[in-house]
Design an enzyme around this catalytic site. Sequence first.
Site, mmCIF file in Angstrom:
data_model
loop_
_atom_site.group_PDB
_atom_site.id
_atom_site.type_symbol
_atom_site.label_atom_id
_atom_site.label_comp_id
_atom_site.label_asym_id
_atom_site.label_seq_id
_atom_site.Cartn_x
_atom_site.Cartn_y
_atom_site.Cartn_z
ATOM 1 N N PHE A 113 0.859 -1.195 0.000
ATOM 2 C CA PHE A 113 0.000 0.000 0.000
ATOM 3 C C PHE A 113 0.892 1.241 0.000
ATOM 4 O O PHE A 113 1.957 1.232 0.616
ATOM 5 C CB PHE A 113 -0.899 -0.043 1.241
ATOM 6 N N SER A 119 1.375 3.972 1.516
ATOM 7 C CA SER A 119 1.942 4.564 2.726
ATOM 8 C C SER A 119 2.898 3.637 3.474
ATOM 9 O O SER A 119 3.520 4.052 4.456
ATOM 10 C CB SER A 119 0.824 4.986 3.682
ATOM 11 N N LYS A 120 3.038 2.388 3.018
ATOM 12 C CA LYS A 120 3.927 1.452 3.704
ATOM 13 C C LYS A 120 5.389 1.862 3.514
ATOM 14 O O LYS A 120 5.726 2.662 2.647
ATOM 15 C CB LYS A 120 3.723 0.030 3.187
ATOM 16 N N ASN A 121 6.262 1.275 4.316
ATOM 17 C CA ASN A 121 7.688 1.592 4.217
ATOM 18 C C ASN A 121 8.231 1.299 2.824
ATOM 19 O O ASN A 121 9.112 2.007 2.329
ATOM 20 C CB ASN A 121 8.484 0.810 5.264
ATOM 21 N N LEU A 122 7.738 0.256 2.204
ATOM 22 C CA LEU A 122 7.987 -0.033 0.796
ATOM 23 C C LEU A 122 6.629 -0.056 0.121
ATOM 24 O O LEU A 122 5.921 -1.057 0.146
ATOM 25 C CB LEU A 122 8.714 -1.373 0.625
#
Length: 385
Positions: free
Chosen positions: A189, A191-194
């Site tokens: 998604f 907004s995730k870190n990746l």
Amino acid sequence: MRKIQMVDLKGQYENIKERVDSSIMNVIETTAFINGPEVHQFQKELEDYLDVKHVIPCANGTDALQIAMMGLGLKPGDEVITADFTFAATVEVIALLQLTPVLVDVDPINFNIDIEAIKRAITPKTRAIVPVHLFGLVANMDEIMEIAKEHDLYVIEDNAQGIGANYTSKDGSKKKAGTIGHVASTSFFPSKNLGCYGDGGAIFTNDDDLAHIIRGIVNHGMYVRYHHDVVGVNSRLDSIQAAVLRAKLPHLDEYNAARRNAARKYSEAFSGIENIITPTGFCNNIQTICDVCDCHVFHQYTLKIVNVDRDALVNHLNEKGIPCGVYYPIPLHLQKAYRDARYKEEDFVVTNQLIKEVISLPMHTELDEEQIDFITKTVINFVTK
């Protein structure tokens, strides 16, 4: 001061714009939109990064968790233990597969699934444990794997928030989050870190046979076209999203280091404020955020606000132009979809307290010192007035 964002995806994009744009245009020009070279290259690069034998990309993180459970052959009525304090997707897929969710309380310090609560919840019907690496901190996998071995259970890591985090075992060895259990899921998604620029997910495993089953499930149960060997779904990571992820993956450690640095600055500013309890990691069994700590990648920076009106603080921060979040305001055992007479409130003391106290501050790779200074001073002024 730049406008404060909860997640600054535009700022991150600007630093890798040339690579992202050229990669996307390459997909468009080659028209290899589904299962194209970008997907296969990303799969291989993520396998190398994680040091895991198999990465199977799919359409999103929720699909990844559901497909992992399908691959294990869990049957309706089988009990699956997971944390009460997490996002609904974790329990949602258990219910969708007609398995029996067994929600348990979490640890008051690190918010991850409580080890003793897992032990109390095991019955003859228990088949799996789903630890969630909440907010980016790896759960206590040594203990969880020992419990699973003792009771012959599967461990399915929900790694939607923890990609890139390292877990240091009792013997000193290190493994990436998502490579310790029998199988794991993650989300890409945005907004995730990746994160990609749409939706995406993946399943990880070191089990060759399980990987083979899962590869069929994600593609309508096919290994040979029009030959449907298992019941499957349609869940594929498209090539444009894979191209974005390939551009970001070489920067993941850098991104996570930036998040840890921002977390450290937050915690230093809040040090000594009795109404604020800052998050911790686990480094050499010391609960702290230190210079070498890599067990926490701070998908969220989440405080506990005690003896202060948390909701009033949320309103105050919003009025000052500081976005924030409450993850999560309602425990899963009290959600209408997942209520069950089996659950007793006295079994969720920690979760029921956390929902009144937690608040997550802006956390992303582009936070600067001026923004952090403004955020922390605004919080401190409110809680100490």
